[in-house]
Design an enzyme around this catalytic site. Structure first.
Site, PDB file in Angstrom:
ATOM      1  N   LYS A 158       0.851  -1.198   0.000  1.00 56.69           N
ATOM      2  CA  LYS A 158       0.000   0.000   0.000  1.00 56.69           C
ATOM      3  C   LYS A 158       0.886   1.246   0.000  1.00 56.69           C
ATOM      4  O   LYS A 158       1.422   1.645   1.024  1.00 56.69           O
ATOM      5  CB  LYS A 158      -0.928   0.040   1.223  1.00 56.69           C
ATOM      6  CG  LYS A 158      -2.058   1.041   1.002  1.00 56.69           C
ATOM      7  CD  LYS A 158      -2.628   1.613   2.257  1.00 56.69           C
ATOM      8  CE  LYS A 158      -1.899   2.795   2.790  1.00 56.69           C
ATOM      9  NZ  LYS A 158      -1.787   3.979   1.902  1.00 56.69           N
ATOM     10  N   GLU A 233       9.432   1.441  10.912  1.00 53.25           N
ATOM     11  CA  GLU A 233      10.479   2.428  10.575  1.00 53.25           C
ATOM     12  C   GLU A 233       9.814   3.789  10.660  1.00 53.25           C
ATOM     13  O   GLU A 233       9.063   4.165   9.766  1.00 53.25           O
ATOM     14  CB  GLU A 233      11.018   2.171   9.162  1.00 53.25           C
ATOM     15  CG  GLU A 233      11.702   0.822   8.978  1.00 53.25           C
ATOM     16  CD  GLU A 233      13.038   0.731   9.693  1.00 53.25           C
ATOM     17  OE1 GLU A 233      13.534   1.761  10.208  1.00 53.25           O
ATOM     18  OE2 GLU A 233      13.587  -0.383   9.757  1.00 53.25           O
ATOM     19  N   CYS A 267      13.374  10.927   6.885  1.00 54.59           N
ATOM     20  CA  CYS A 267      13.379  10.466   8.278  1.00 54.59           C
ATOM     21  C   CYS A 267      14.760  10.618   8.907  1.00 54.59           C
ATOM     22  O   CYS A 267      14.876  10.733  10.117  1.00 54.59           O
ATOM     23  CB  CYS A 267      12.930   9.016   8.338  1.00 54.59           C
ATOM     24  SG  CYS A 267      13.900   7.955   7.260  1.00 54.59           S
ATOM     25  N   GLU A 357       9.451  16.401  14.820  1.00 51.00           N
ATOM     26  CA  GLU A 357       9.935  16.196  13.456  1.00 51.00           C
ATOM     27  C   GLU A 357       9.256  17.230  12.549  1.00 51.00           C
ATOM     28  O   GLU A 357       8.043  17.192  12.375  1.00 51.00           O
ATOM     29  CB  GLU A 357       9.574  14.777  13.011  1.00 51.00           C
ATOM     30  CG  GLU A 357      10.185  14.401  11.693  1.00 51.00           C
ATOM     31  CD  GLU A 357       9.839  12.973  11.289  1.00 51.00           C
ATOM     32  OE1 GLU A 357       8.687  12.548  11.497  1.00 51.00           O
ATOM     33  OE2 GLU A 357      10.731  12.281  10.759  1.00 51.00           O
TER      34      GLU A 357
HETATM   35  P1  NAD Z   1       2.166   8.545   7.624  1.00 46.22           P
HETATM   36  O1  NAD Z   1       2.447   7.804   8.874  1.00 46.22           O
HETATM   37  O2  NAD Z   1       1.128   9.595   7.632  1.00 46.22           O
HETATM   38  O3  NAD Z   1       1.759   7.537   6.445  1.00 46.22           O
HETATM   39  C1  NAD Z   1       2.566   6.428   6.098  1.00 46.22           C
HETATM   40  C2  NAD Z   1       1.702   5.386   5.434  1.00 46.22           C
HETATM   41  O4  NAD Z   1       0.751   4.903   6.388  1.00 46.22           O
HETATM   42  C3  NAD Z   1       0.883   5.898   4.240  1.00 46.22           C
HETATM   43  O5  NAD Z   1       0.829   4.891   3.249  1.00 46.22           O
HETATM   44  C4  NAD Z   1      -0.478   6.121   4.853  1.00 46.22           C
HETATM   45  O6  NAD Z   1      -1.543   6.020   3.916  1.00 46.22           O
HETATM   46  C5  NAD Z   1      -0.552   4.979   5.853  1.00 46.22           C
HETATM   47  N1  NAD Z   1      -1.507   5.185   6.958  1.00 46.22           N
HETATM   48  C6  NAD Z   1      -1.953   6.347   7.473  1.00 46.22           C
HETATM   49  N2  NAD Z   1      -2.836   6.108   8.470  1.00 46.22           N
HETATM   50  C7  NAD Z   1      -2.960   4.762   8.568  1.00 46.22           C
HETATM   51  C8  NAD Z   1      -3.711   3.897   9.404  1.00 46.22           C
HETATM   52  N3  NAD Z   1      -4.530   4.362  10.332  1.00 46.22           N
HETATM   53  N4  NAD Z   1      -3.564   2.575   9.234  1.00 46.22           N
HETATM   54  C9  NAD Z   1      -2.708   2.075   8.310  1.00 46.22           C
HETATM   55  N5  NAD Z   1      -1.983   2.836   7.485  1.00 46.22           N
HETATM   56  C10 NAD Z   1      -2.093   4.175   7.606  1.00 46.22           C
HETATM   57  O7  NAD Z   1       3.582   9.107   7.139  1.00 46.22           O
HETATM   58  P2  NAD Z   1       3.900  10.034   5.908  1.00 46.22           P
HETATM   59  O8  NAD Z   1       3.426  11.417   6.230  1.00 46.22           O
HETATM   60  O9  NAD Z   1       3.450   9.391   4.647  1.00 46.22           O
HETATM   61  O10 NAD Z   1       5.516   9.983   5.915  1.00 46.22           O
HETATM   62  C11 NAD Z   1       6.276  10.764   6.744  1.00 46.22           C
HETATM   63  C12 NAD Z   1       6.721  10.000   7.980  1.00 46.22           C
HETATM   64  O11 NAD Z   1       7.396   8.804   7.611  1.00 46.22           O
HETATM   65  C13 NAD Z   1       7.729  10.795   8.789  1.00 46.22           C
HETATM   66  O12 NAD Z   1       7.421  10.689  10.150  1.00 46.22           O
HETATM   67  C14 NAD Z   1       9.048  10.097   8.494  1.00 46.22           C
HETATM   68  O13 NAD Z   1      10.038  10.246   9.489  1.00 46.22           O
HETATM   69  C15 NAD Z   1       8.616   8.681   8.359  1.00 46.22           C
HETATM   70  N6  NAD Z   1       9.623   7.918   7.618  1.00 46.22           N
HETATM   71  C16 NAD Z   1      10.388   6.995   8.288  1.00 46.22           C
HETATM   72  C17 NAD Z   1      11.384   6.292   7.614  1.00 46.22           C
HETATM   73  C18 NAD Z   1      12.254   5.285   8.310  1.00 46.22           C
HETATM   74  O14 NAD Z   1      12.832   4.443   7.617  1.00 46.22           O
HETATM   75  N7  NAD Z   1      12.374   5.303   9.614  1.00 46.22           N
HETATM   76  C19 NAD Z   1      11.589   6.531   6.250  1.00 46.22           C
HETATM   77  C20 NAD Z   1      10.796   7.488   5.615  1.00 46.22           C
HETATM   78  C21 NAD Z   1       9.808   8.161   6.304  1.00 46.22           C
END
Ligand code: NAD
Length: 455
Positions: A158, A233, A267, A357
């Site tokens: 997804k 992650e 991240c 963040e």
């Molecule tokens: P997000 O948590 O809003 O969304 C991530 C994914 O989760 C998306 O596909 C989203 O549709 C899905 N999602 C949202 N709500 C959900 C739910 N209730 N149930 C299941 N899935 C759900 O994050 P974002 O805004 O897309 O990305 C930014 C974040 O990702 C930042 O916090 C960043 O630090 C983190 N990130 C971490 C890493 C790592 O490897 N540690 C790498 C890249 C990004």
């Protein structure tokens, strides 16, 4: 069961124009994808290891062949400079090359026991749900797909709703390369519907999640109902620590890329720049000069270092961290696009800009006294993903490396990821490791078998 048929407009954040209109998947489509993955599992796990090696290698080669097309698609969807997208597509290919080689090098043990022979097997989990964010869409998906497929699992991927384009194209390319139908299924739907359904689905054995700490918490709660395995992650607030004895020109020259790269939507962004007080004025002067040279503009133009943010709502969030007292604010293009300037802010580690963040091009610059003070400030955060340390004192570098509470640290460098080395967080940056052979453990179960040798 919720099903939404609404259209999803995918936008280019550099010009705010739509690049695609997709059908938004709901719970029914997600269930269908899980059923397809489940049906494909027995045949996929039975593929001979040498054939799986060849197949994953063919996918790697196909990604190389389609590299420019995929890079341009990623840039159009995320707004990142084309050079960055090309590098990411190169890593996607390398990830599949690496995990093609891992297929037949990930095996069990024979353990000395009384009365027989004890052996362990690495078994695939079954259907795994992979949920990824919008900042590095295909690259982060590949970090999960590579080990998941190498271990013999089938997948429902997804992507984030904002950036589904390369995941969809990759699935077509993998199919053309010979991946059997049903092994990789892509569901483009909202996290609150498609993501939640994957987390709740009894036929999904694991969720490999990359995203915010807030949603990661929700994944963990949801997974508890079916005791799903999870890899998380999550977010970061990494420190870039510059000691007085460092090569200051080098550290300052590298610092903008480490926090403003991908428009800060990384991240691993080194968004807290910790500087020893005795060189604070000199270093911040060099840092400001280097930031001024960091070129913000058209992601498709040569020489661009930074593109726009992903959306208007994200730009509002980023702006809320800057209250006007910035040390430096860069230039941005006029006209459409979700632009935000590179911004340096003098801060204390208790300020909101240093605690949360930002996920945008805003760096908090924080002075420190000595090594003890630097370790204390660097660790004074709920996150623990990445970070950097700049010093010429090798003993101090090793002391600091042991004292810092992060999963990844680079010394006299700002690089965090390599295909062969483990990547992941401490504390609220998550758990489980991606990349390297460590990721194979996250996509397999250990089965222990004892066979009696008695008469
Ligand atoms: P997000 O948590 O809003 O969304 C991530 C994914 O989760 C998306 O596909 C989203 O549709 C899905 N999602 C949202 N709500 C959900 C739910 N209730 N149930 C299941 N899935 C759900 O994050 P974002 O805004 O897309 O990305 C930014 C974040 O990702 C930042 O916090 C960043 O630090 C983190 N990130 C971490 C890493 C790592 O490897 N540690 C790498 C890249 C990004």
């Amino acid at each position: 069961m919720t099903s939404t048929t609404a259209t999803l407009d995918v936008i280019n954040p550099a010009n705010e124009k739509p690049i695609a209109h997709l059908r938004r998947a709901g719970a029914e489509e997600t269930d269908r994808a899980v059923a397809d993955a489940r049906a494909a599992f027995p045949a996929w796990r039975a593929v001979k290891p040498a054939d799986r090696v060849r197949l994953l290698r063919r996918i790697a080669t196909a990604v190389e062949e389609h590299g420019e097309e995929l890079a341009r698609l990623e840039t159009a969807n995320v707004g990142k400079p084309l050079g960055d997208s090309r590098w990411e597509m190169g890593m996607v290919a390398d990830v599949f090359h690496f995990y093609s080689g891992a297929v037949d090098k990930h095996y069990g043990d024979t353990i000395p026991v009384a009365g027989g022979v004890d052996i362990t097997f690495r078994e695939p989990l079954g259907v795994v749900g992979l949920i990824v964010p919008w900042n590095f869409p295909l690259m982060l998906a590949s970090w999960k797909l590579g080990p998941a497929l190498a271990c013999g699992n089938t997948v429902v991927l997804k992507p984030a709703e904002l950036t589904p384009m390369t995941a969809l194209r990759f699935a077509e390319i993998a199919l053309e390369a010979g991946l059997p139908e049903g092994v990789l299924n892509v569901v483009v739907g909202p996290g609150s519907v498609a993501g939640e359904r994957l987390i709740a689905h009894p036929d999904v054995a694991k969720i490999g999640f990359t995203g915010s700490t807030e949603v990661g918490r929700r994944v963990m709660e949801g997974a508890a109902a079916t005791i799903k395995r999870v890899t998380l992650e999550l977010g970061g607030k990494s420190a870039n620590v510059v000691f007085a004895d460092a090569d200051l020109e080098k550290a300052a020259g590298a610092a903008p890329g480490a926090v403003f790269g991908n428009a800060g939507q990384d991240c691993c962004a080194r968004s807290r720049i910790l500087v020893q007080k005795s060189v604070y004025d000199k270093f911040t002067g060099l840092l400001t000069d280097a930031t001024r040279r960091f070129k913000v503009g058209d992601p498709e133009a040569n020489g661009t270092d930074m593109g726009p943010l992903i959306s208007a709502s994200h730009r509002r969030l980023v702006a809320s961290f800057v209250d006007g007292k910035s040390m430096f604010r860069g230039e941005i293009p006029s006209g459409p696009g979700y632009w935000y300037p590179c911004t340096l802010v003098e801060a204390s580690n208790t300020d909101r800009v240093a605690r949360e963040e930002v996920f945008g091009p805003v760096a908090a610059v924080i002075p420190f006294d000595d090594e003890e003070d630097a370790v204390r400030i660097a660790n004074d955060t709920p996150f623990g993903l990445s970070g950097s340390l700049w010093t010429r004192d090798t003993a101090r570098a090793m002391r600091f490396a042991r004292a810092i509470e992060t999963g990844v640290l680079s010394i006299n460098s700002n690089t965090s990821v390599r295909v062969a080395t483990p990547f992941g967080g401490f504390k609220q940056s998550g758990f489980g490791r991606e990349l390297g052979m460590a990721a194979m453990d996250g996509y397999s179960e250990v089965k222990n078998v004892f066979m009696s040798t008695d008469g």
